[in-house]
Enzyme design. Structure first.
Site, PDB file in Angstrom:
ATOM      1  N   ASP A  59      33.015  19.609 -26.318  1.00 33.15           N
ATOM      2  CA  ASP A  59      32.159  20.760 -26.559  1.00 33.15           C
ATOM      3  C   ASP A  59      31.544  20.663 -27.951  1.00 33.15           C
ATOM      4  O   ASP A  59      32.109  20.055 -28.869  1.00 33.15           O
ATOM      5  CB  ASP A  59      32.961  22.060 -26.450  1.00 33.15           C
ATOM      6  N   ARG A  60      30.405  21.298 -28.122  1.00 25.40           N
ATOM      7  CA  ARG A  60      29.700  21.219 -29.406  1.00 25.40           C
ATOM      8  C   ARG A  60      30.587  21.692 -30.555  1.00 25.40           C
ATOM      9  O   ARG A  60      30.600  21.088 -31.641  1.00 25.40           O
ATOM     10  CB  ARG A  60      28.426  22.072 -29.338  1.00 25.40           C
TER      11      ARG A  60
END
Length: 567
Positions: free
Chosen positions: A313-314
């Site tokens: 995930d970012r």
């Protein structure tokens, strides 16, 4: 005897034709088991039947169903020239020659061992059936075979779509206020006309299908020649035709990310392992393009054409693996898919996590792929995660996580379900999931649709970007005084890797571009705060077949005395 031989030949011929043209070939398994014990029987086949079975055009009697069935049969062949396999318990038999001289499937990225133009020949070449030519082919006169394109990271001539030197040179970076920023740049979005757009006015289509900008913006783009059809300027009442290539040039602004360097953990000719800082997406998506891991590695370390093996995930930091060759990428992907890779994460959660090893096996369902949100649901996919508290920081706990499956947001959703969400998780630690924040699967009795609408309203990605400024571009005034970010340059293990594009230590107004018709140029952006960039979840260690990699731990995981060597 002569009459019997003639009758036998006629019977065998009719039997073979039936196998080609009737329903027996519908079942691929049956087709694989169908064999002919004597190759000389193939000569009894009518050449027209042979031709009908191998071409889509020309004859009225083409059996289209068998054509597509045969193509599906070819798709099951991997690196072998054998068309039909022997049925269990039956002796080996020569290949079926009904589809003789078929030139095989189109080249693929996999680099199949059988090249185009290579025929599926029978072992006994003397028994080949000569099929009359029906039309001209595209085969060169010299009989040379077309070359297959291999997507190999070591091939300098191979360029993956969207990752060419031209794309990398669109813009550059600069550091400001502890952030990596991108100078605005012009970017061309292209698409071919869809069937539902045909005979509609181009302005109506863009106003309806692409709502990122109001209709007047697209109208100005048409008048200025930035929105084109087949590289030509068209009026706003132009009606779209089949196969039209639509191109729209936009002035693009990217979202800042942290200025922390992407540290190379390990690198050789086949693989690159990095420690990804939080806030940087793995690959281009949404508002991120140059501010992604793949672009930064390509522009600053000349690590191009990397194959994404897995993703984070970012806002998640930690271990990230890339393949430099397609073979290595497929090998590691297969290990992950077969659950042969052990993953270990570290996170900080709210409250005092229970003692011992806590196992969560609740199924997870994706509520919306568009905005990326999941929840525990009986309709979801089976998954399993084990947790163990290894330390405490104030009212929070440091937890060691082992996801035994690889579902989307698995660790975050399971911690939410257990009632110990990651302390600064902007999504799963929020009252939008109800008064209990999703504990025990309770989301306040709202529907999935209402949950999505609430999340869109609360977690709008644009909220922190700034407000409209009617007085002109945000960069009209001189830039603020900035602190130069001290970066620890990673040590490269391959001498061919060099830094090509060094980011500016501060904003350079000469490199800034603007567009009088760009609405974002009129927005004053405020810089994101640290809470917007970091989530307390870190991919710490991955272990596969004959390999193991781990990263340094982030500061938030080292605020207490934890002996990580015992884990």
């Amino acid at each position: 005897m002569r009459f019997l031989r003639h009758f036998k030949s006629l019977y065998i011929r009719l039997r073979c034709v039936n196998i080609v043209n009737r329903q027996h070939l519908k079942d691929t398994k049956y087709c694989k088991e169908a064999t002919i014990s004597h190759s000389w029987l193939s000569k009894m086949l009518n050449t027209k039947c042979v031709r009908n079975a191998q071409t889509q055009h020309g004859d009225a009697g083409v059996d289209v169903e068998n054509i597509f069935l045969y193509r599906s049969m070819l798709a099951t062949i991997t690196g072998s020239s054998t068309l039909l396999t022997d049925a269990p318990g039956h002796p080996a038999s020569p290949q079926c020659v009904w589809f003789h001289d078929f030139r095989g499937p189109e080249p693929t990225d996999e680099g199949d061992s059988q090249g185009p133009g290579q025929t599926l020949e029978e072992p006994d070449k003397k028994e080949e059936v000569q099929v009359p030519e029906k039309r001209k082919t595209d085969t060169p006169e010299d009989g040379s075979k077309a070359k297959r394109v291999k997507l190999d990271g070591n091939e300098s001539k191979t360029k993956r779509p969207g990752f060419s030197d031209e794309r990398y040179d669109e813009t550059s970076y600069y550091f400001e206020n502890g952030l990596r920023k991108v100078y605005p740049y012009n970017f061309t979005f292209t698409t071919y006309a869809k069937g539902r757009w045909v005979d509609e006015k181009i302005l109506d289509v863009f106003s309806r299908e692409f709502r990122a900008a109001p209709p007047e913006v697209y109208e100005r783009s048409l008048e200025a020649g930035k929105l084109t059809v087949n590289n030509e300027k068209v009026p706003k009442d132009y009606k779209i035709k089949h196969n039209d290539l639509l191109a729209n040039v936009v002035h693009r602004h990217e979202v800042p990310v942290t200025s922390q360097p992407i540290t190379i953990v390990y690198m050789d000719k086949d693989i690159v392992v990095v420690n990804k800082p939080a806030s940087i997406p793995v690959h281009p998506c949404g508002r991120y393009r140059h501010n992604t891991v793949v672009f930064i590695l390509a522009k600053e370390h000349n690590l191009k054409n990397l194959r994404t093996i897995h993703r984070l995930d970012r806002l998640t930091s930690g271990l990230l693996l890339f393949g430099r060759t397609s073979d290595k990428a497929r090998e590691l992907e297969q290990q992950i898919r077969n659950r042969q890779v052990q993953k270990e994460y570290v996170c900080r959660v709210e409250g005092r996590f229970p003692d011992g090893i806590i196992e969560c096996c609740e199924p997870i369902d994706v509520v919306s792929y568009k905005i990326g949100v999941c929840k525990v649901s009986p309709k979801g996919k089976d998954c399993k995660t084990t947790f163990q508290r290894i330390g405490e920081v104030g009212d929070c706990s440091i937890v060691h996580c082992k996801p035994l499956t690889g579902r989307m947001h698995q660790i975050r959703v399971h911690l939410q379900y257990l009632g110990y969400p990651i302390s600064n998780d902007p999504l799963y630690n929020h009252e939008v999931f109800g008064p209990l924040k999703g504990r025990g699967g309770d989301i306040g009795g709202i529907s999935d649709e209402q949950l999505i609408n609430n999340l869109i309203g609360i977690h709008n990605a644009e909220n922190w970007l700034g407000i409209q400024d009617e007085n002109g571009p945000a960069r009209a005034a001189p830039p603020k005084e900035v602190q130069e970010t001290v970066r620890n340059e990673p040590t490269n293990t391959v001498s061919t890797q060099t830094c090509l594009d060094e980011p500016d230590s501060s904003y350079d107004p000469k490199k800034n571009t603007s567009d009088p018709h760009c609405s974002e140029c009129k927005i004053n952006y405020r810089d994101p705060e640290e809470k917007d960039l970091v989530m307390y979840l870190h991919a710490w260690k991955y272990r596969g077949i004959n390999w193991e990699y781990k990263t340094e731990l982030p500061d938030w995981a080292c605020e207490t005395n934890i002996n990580y060597d015992q884990l």
